[in-house]
Scaffold this motif. Structure first.
Motif, PDB file in Angstrom:
ATOM      1  N   VAL A 146     -17.732  -0.755   1.677  1.00 36.20           N
ATOM      2  CA  VAL A 146     -18.968  -1.538   1.587  1.00 36.20           C
ATOM      3  C   VAL A 146     -19.109  -2.202   0.218  1.00 36.20           C
ATOM      4  N   PRO A 147     -19.052  -1.453  -0.900  1.00 35.41           N
ATOM      5  CA  PRO A 147     -19.123  -2.137  -2.205  1.00 35.41           C
ATOM      6  C   PRO A 147     -17.920  -3.032  -2.467  1.00 35.41           C
ATOM      7  N   LEU A 148     -16.761  -2.654  -1.912  1.00 38.10           N
ATOM      8  CA  LEU A 148     -15.565  -3.477  -2.093  1.00 38.10           C
ATOM      9  C   LEU A 148     -15.777  -4.876  -1.513  1.00 38.10           C
ATOM     10  N   LEU A 149     -16.357  -4.953  -0.325  1.00 38.97           N
ATOM     11  CA  LEU A 149     -16.605  -6.254   0.302  1.00 38.97           C
ATOM     12  C   LEU A 149     -17.609  -7.067  -0.505  1.00 38.97           C
ATOM     13  N   LEU A 150     -18.624  -6.390  -1.047  1.00 32.18           N
ATOM     14  CA  LEU A 150     -19.615  -7.093  -1.860  1.00 32.18           C
ATOM     15  C   LEU A 150     -18.980  -7.671  -3.132  1.00 32.18           C
ATOM     16  N   VAL A 151     -18.016  -6.949  -3.700  1.00 31.57           N
ATOM     17  CA  VAL A 151     -17.319  -7.434  -4.896  1.00 31.57           C
ATOM     18  C   VAL A 151     -16.387  -8.585  -4.540  1.00 31.57           C
ATOM     19  N   LEU A 152     -15.753  -8.506  -3.370  1.00 34.85           N
ATOM     20  CA  LEU A 152     -14.878  -9.600  -2.939  1.00 34.85           C
ATOM     21  C   LEU A 152     -15.649 -10.906  -2.756  1.00 34.85           C
ATOM     22  N   ILE A 153     -16.903 -10.794  -2.339  1.00 32.67           N
ATOM     23  CA  ILE A 153     -17.713 -11.985  -2.125  1.00 32.67           C
ATOM     24  C   ILE A 153     -18.012 -12.685  -3.453  1.00 32.67           C
ATOM     25  N   GLN A 154     -17.989 -11.976  -4.563  1.00 31.69           N
ATOM     26  CA  GLN A 154     -18.432 -12.541  -5.844  1.00 31.69           C
ATOM     27  C   GLN A 154     -17.682 -13.813  -6.286  1.00 31.69           C
ATOM     28  N   PRO A 155     -16.405 -14.013  -6.290  1.00 31.27           N
ATOM     29  CA  PRO A 155     -15.327 -13.116  -5.876  1.00 31.27           C
ATOM     30  C   PRO A 155     -14.681 -12.428  -7.088  1.00 31.27           C
ATOM     31  N   ASP A 156     -14.226 -11.170  -6.872  1.00 30.58           N
ATOM     32  CA  ASP A 156     -13.549 -10.413  -7.916  1.00 30.58           C
ATOM     33  C   ASP A 156     -12.500  -9.526  -7.255  1.00 30.58           C
ATOM     34  N   LEU A 157     -11.318 -10.098  -7.058  1.00 31.94           N
ATOM     35  CA  LEU A 157     -10.245  -9.376  -6.374  1.00 31.94           C
ATOM     36  C   LEU A 157      -9.749  -8.199  -7.195  1.00 31.94           C
ATOM     37  N   GLY A 158      -9.673  -8.368  -8.511  1.00 31.27           N
ATOM     38  CA  GLY A 158      -9.138  -7.316  -9.363  1.00 31.27           C
ATOM     39  C   GLY A 158      -9.935  -6.029  -9.276  1.00 31.27           C
ATOM     40  N   THR A 159     -11.262  -6.126  -9.402  1.00 29.86           N
ATOM     41  CA  THR A 159     -12.102  -4.930  -9.338  1.00 29.86           C
ATOM     42  C   THR A 159     -12.057  -4.289  -7.960  1.00 29.86           C
ATOM     43  N   SER A 160     -11.991  -5.102  -6.915  1.00 32.58           N
ATOM     44  CA  SER A 160     -11.902  -4.550  -5.560  1.00 32.58           C
ATOM     45  C   SER A 160     -10.614  -3.748  -5.385  1.00 32.58           C
ATOM     46  N   MET A 161      -9.539  -4.181  -6.044  1.00 31.54           N
ATOM     47  CA  MET A 161      -8.285  -3.421  -5.988  1.00 31.54           C
ATOM     48  C   MET A 161      -8.430  -2.078  -6.701  1.00 31.54           C
ATOM     49  N   VAL A 162      -9.230  -2.043  -7.763  1.00 27.13           N
ATOM     50  CA  VAL A 162      -9.482  -0.773  -8.458  1.00 27.13           C
ATOM     51  C   VAL A 162     -10.187   0.198  -7.520  1.00 27.13           C
ATOM     52  N   TYR A 163     -11.139  -0.301  -6.731  1.00 35.88           N
ATOM     53  CA  TYR A 163     -11.840   0.549  -5.771  1.00 35.88           C
ATOM     54  C   TYR A 163     -10.852   1.175  -4.780  1.00 35.88           C
ATOM     55  N   VAL A 164      -9.876   0.382  -4.352  1.00 36.14           N
ATOM     56  CA  VAL A 164      -8.852   0.910  -3.441  1.00 36.14           C
ATOM     57  C   VAL A 164      -8.049   2.007  -4.132  1.00 36.14           C
ATOM     58  N   GLY A 165      -7.714   1.792  -5.405  1.00 35.24           N
ATOM     59  CA  GLY A 165      -6.980   2.803  -6.156  1.00 35.24           C
ATOM     60  C   GLY A 165      -7.758   4.100  -6.280  1.00 35.24           C
ATOM     61  N   ILE A 166      -9.065   3.990  -6.483  1.00 36.58           N
ATOM     62  CA  ILE A 166      -9.922   5.179  -6.566  1.00 36.58           C
ATOM     63  C   ILE A 166      -9.894   5.950  -5.250  1.00 36.58           C
ATOM     64  N   LEU A 167     -10.103   5.244  -4.136  1.00 37.08           N
ATOM     65  CA  LEU A 167     -10.125   5.890  -2.825  1.00 37.08           C
ATOM     66  C   LEU A 167      -8.788   6.552  -2.522  1.00 37.08           C
ATOM     67  N   THR A 168      -7.701   5.843  -2.788  1.00 34.72           N
ATOM     68  CA  THR A 168      -6.367   6.374  -2.493  1.00 34.72           C
ATOM     69  C   THR A 168      -6.123   7.684  -3.238  1.00 34.72           C
ATOM     70  N   THR A 169      -6.429   7.702  -4.523  1.00 35.68           N
ATOM     71  CA  THR A 169      -6.207   8.907  -5.323  1.00 35.68           C
ATOM     72  C   THR A 169      -7.043  10.072  -4.829  1.00 35.68           C
ATOM     73  N   MET A 170      -8.306   9.815  -4.518  1.00 31.33           N
ATOM     74  CA  MET A 170      -9.193  10.901  -4.100  1.00 31.33           C
ATOM     75  C   MET A 170      -8.809  11.439  -2.732  1.00 31.33           C
ATOM     76  N   LEU A 171      -8.324  10.571  -1.840  1.00 31.21           N
ATOM     77  CA  LEU A 171      -7.881  11.059  -0.527  1.00 31.21           C
ATOM     78  C   LEU A 171      -6.599  11.871  -0.644  1.00 31.21           C
ATOM     79  N   VAL A 172      -5.707  11.468  -1.538  1.00 28.76           N
ATOM     80  CA  VAL A 172      -4.477  12.235  -1.740  1.00 28.76           C
ATOM     81  C   VAL A 172      -4.808  13.626  -2.273  1.00 28.76           C
ATOM     82  N   VAL A 173      -5.696  13.691  -3.258  1.00 29.59           N
ATOM     83  CA  VAL A 173      -6.111  14.988  -3.797  1.00 29.59           C
ATOM     84  C   VAL A 173      -6.881  15.780  -2.750  1.00 29.59           C
ATOM     85  N   GLY A 174      -7.626  15.071  -1.901  1.00 25.97           N
ATOM     86  CA  GLY A 174      -8.403  15.735  -0.862  1.00 25.97           C
ATOM     87  C   GLY A 174      -7.580  16.288   0.286  1.00 25.97           C
ATOM     88  N   GLY A 175      -6.301  15.932   0.344  1.00 29.83           N
ATOM     89  CA  GLY A 175      -5.417  16.504   1.364  1.00 29.83           C
ATOM     90  C   GLY A 175      -5.197  15.642   2.585  1.00 29.83           C
TER      91      GLY A 175
END
Length: 376
Positions: A146-175
């Protein structure tokens, strides 16, 4: 206040020393760019404010951030929606103009995302089947999408990619299960294959999905010589400046390509280029070692945290910083496409720096409260 002497004994002072080192590099980089020493002095003020924010964030138990996680997340969404109605700056609706300063909400929303996802994951941390089915990935993914899409609309592709990196890391640690990683990989692969077909056979549809300026970044990343004085100028000048620094650099008091303004946005996006030109391979290597030790210390904090929430929060911060450092440095040496991401704690910018200090304050908060007393 919950801060006690026993907590201060557990504070990771090494990380604070690393921040001092990063601050020195930030000053040298900004002062050596086209922005000059006045901008570097402003960064010193932001650094002082950043340490104040960090200190304040240590005063209360980090469990308070857990209880406020969803409330802060909702507030962040309001900020991201509101910024879309502001006056565009550099063709993007990314900043609130607060008079003397510009506030970029997408920076602090990184923290709100990490807290919200960490709270959700920690709720089910004791359940061995927490990611047994693919649909169980949807709630934490939506917290980021949800926040990623709002950032893409701005547009800010770089920050949206950071959000993906955050999610990926937390899911990997989460199992996250390996089969789910394969599912997601196949979806990404299918998307890339579809885009390839559209590019060759339906370029009208392709450029409705991928903006022309975004595609240009890929084209001139792969071959900046196509327009060495045009769209490939930034990368070409960055490579020349870094190469001219050689082993020892040109010196901090020597006029350089960056100081004459030939390295665009040298105080921000391309500050690593300025540092490499002034201090050479050795100076750039020391800077990367500081980031390495910072991430290493955070990993230790995550492993020693007293609860799952603390571990997930630190994991999210590790993913955020690792992605940003890799992307920013990578784009200056043609390893990654240019995205406009700042180098954490180094690039000039109040919103980014204060947000990062706030985030690291919470990380240190988790680390200093890692010991569980017998009668707590």
């Amino acid at each position: 206040m919950d801060l006690e002497k026993r907590h201060l004994k557990e504070l990771d002072w090494t990380i604070l020393l690393i921040f001092v080192g990063l601050g020195a590099f930030s000053y040298l980089g900004i002062s050596g760019s086209g922005a000059g020493i006045e901008t570097a002095q402003k960064q010193v003020v932001w650094y002082v404010l950043g340490f104040v924010v960090l200190g304040v964030s240590l005063l209360v138990d980090y469990q308070l951030y857990k209880s406020l996680a969803y409330l802060l997340y909702g507030f962040g969404l309001v900020l991201l929606v509101g910024v879309l109605f502001t006056k565009p700056i550099n063709n993007a609706h990314s900043w609130y103009d607060l008079g003397p300063v510009l506030f970029q909400p997408s920076e602090v929303v990184k923290l709100f995302i990490i807290l919200a996802v960490a709270r959700y994951l920690s709720k089910n941390s004791e359940n061995p089947d927490r990611f047994g089915a693919f649909y169980q990935l949807i709630p934490p993914a939506l917290l980021v999408i949800v926040p990623l899409l709002l950032v893409l609309i701005q547009p800010d592709l770089g920050t949206s990619m950071v959000y993906v990196g955050i999610l990926t890391t937390m899911l990997v640690v989460g199992g996250i299960r390996l089969r789910h990683v394969l599912y997601l990989g196949s979806l990404v692969g299918s998307f890339l294959a579809t885009m390839t077909v559209l590019y060759f056979y339906r370029d009208d549809l392709f450029f409705k999905i991928i903006k022309p300026y975004q595609w240009d970044r890929i084209v001139y990343w792969l071959n900046p010589d196509l327009e060495a004085m045009g769209r490939g100028f930034q990368l070409k000048q960055s490579l020349i400046a870094i190469g001219s620094g050689q082993l020892m650099g040109k010196g901090v008091n020597t006029a350089t390509q960056a100081s004459y303004g030939w390295v665009p946005v040298g105080e921000s996006d391309f500050i690593f280029t300025v540092i490499a030109e002034r201090m050479g391979f050795i100076g750039a290597g020391i800077l990367m070692m500081l980031f390495f030790f910072l991430i290493y210390r955070m990993i230790r904090i995550a492993m020693e945290a007293k609860d799952a929430f603390g571990s997930y929060v630190v994991a999210g911060v590790v993913g955020m910083l690792t992605f940003q450092v890799f992307e920013n440095i990578g784009m200056t040496i043609q390893l990654m496409p240019i995205t406009g991401l700042p180098l954490p704690f180094i690039s000039y910018g109040g919103s980014s720096l204060i947000s990062n200090f706030l985030i690291m304050g919470i990380v240190l908060n988790i680390g200093m409260r890692k010991q569980k007393l017998m009668f707590d």
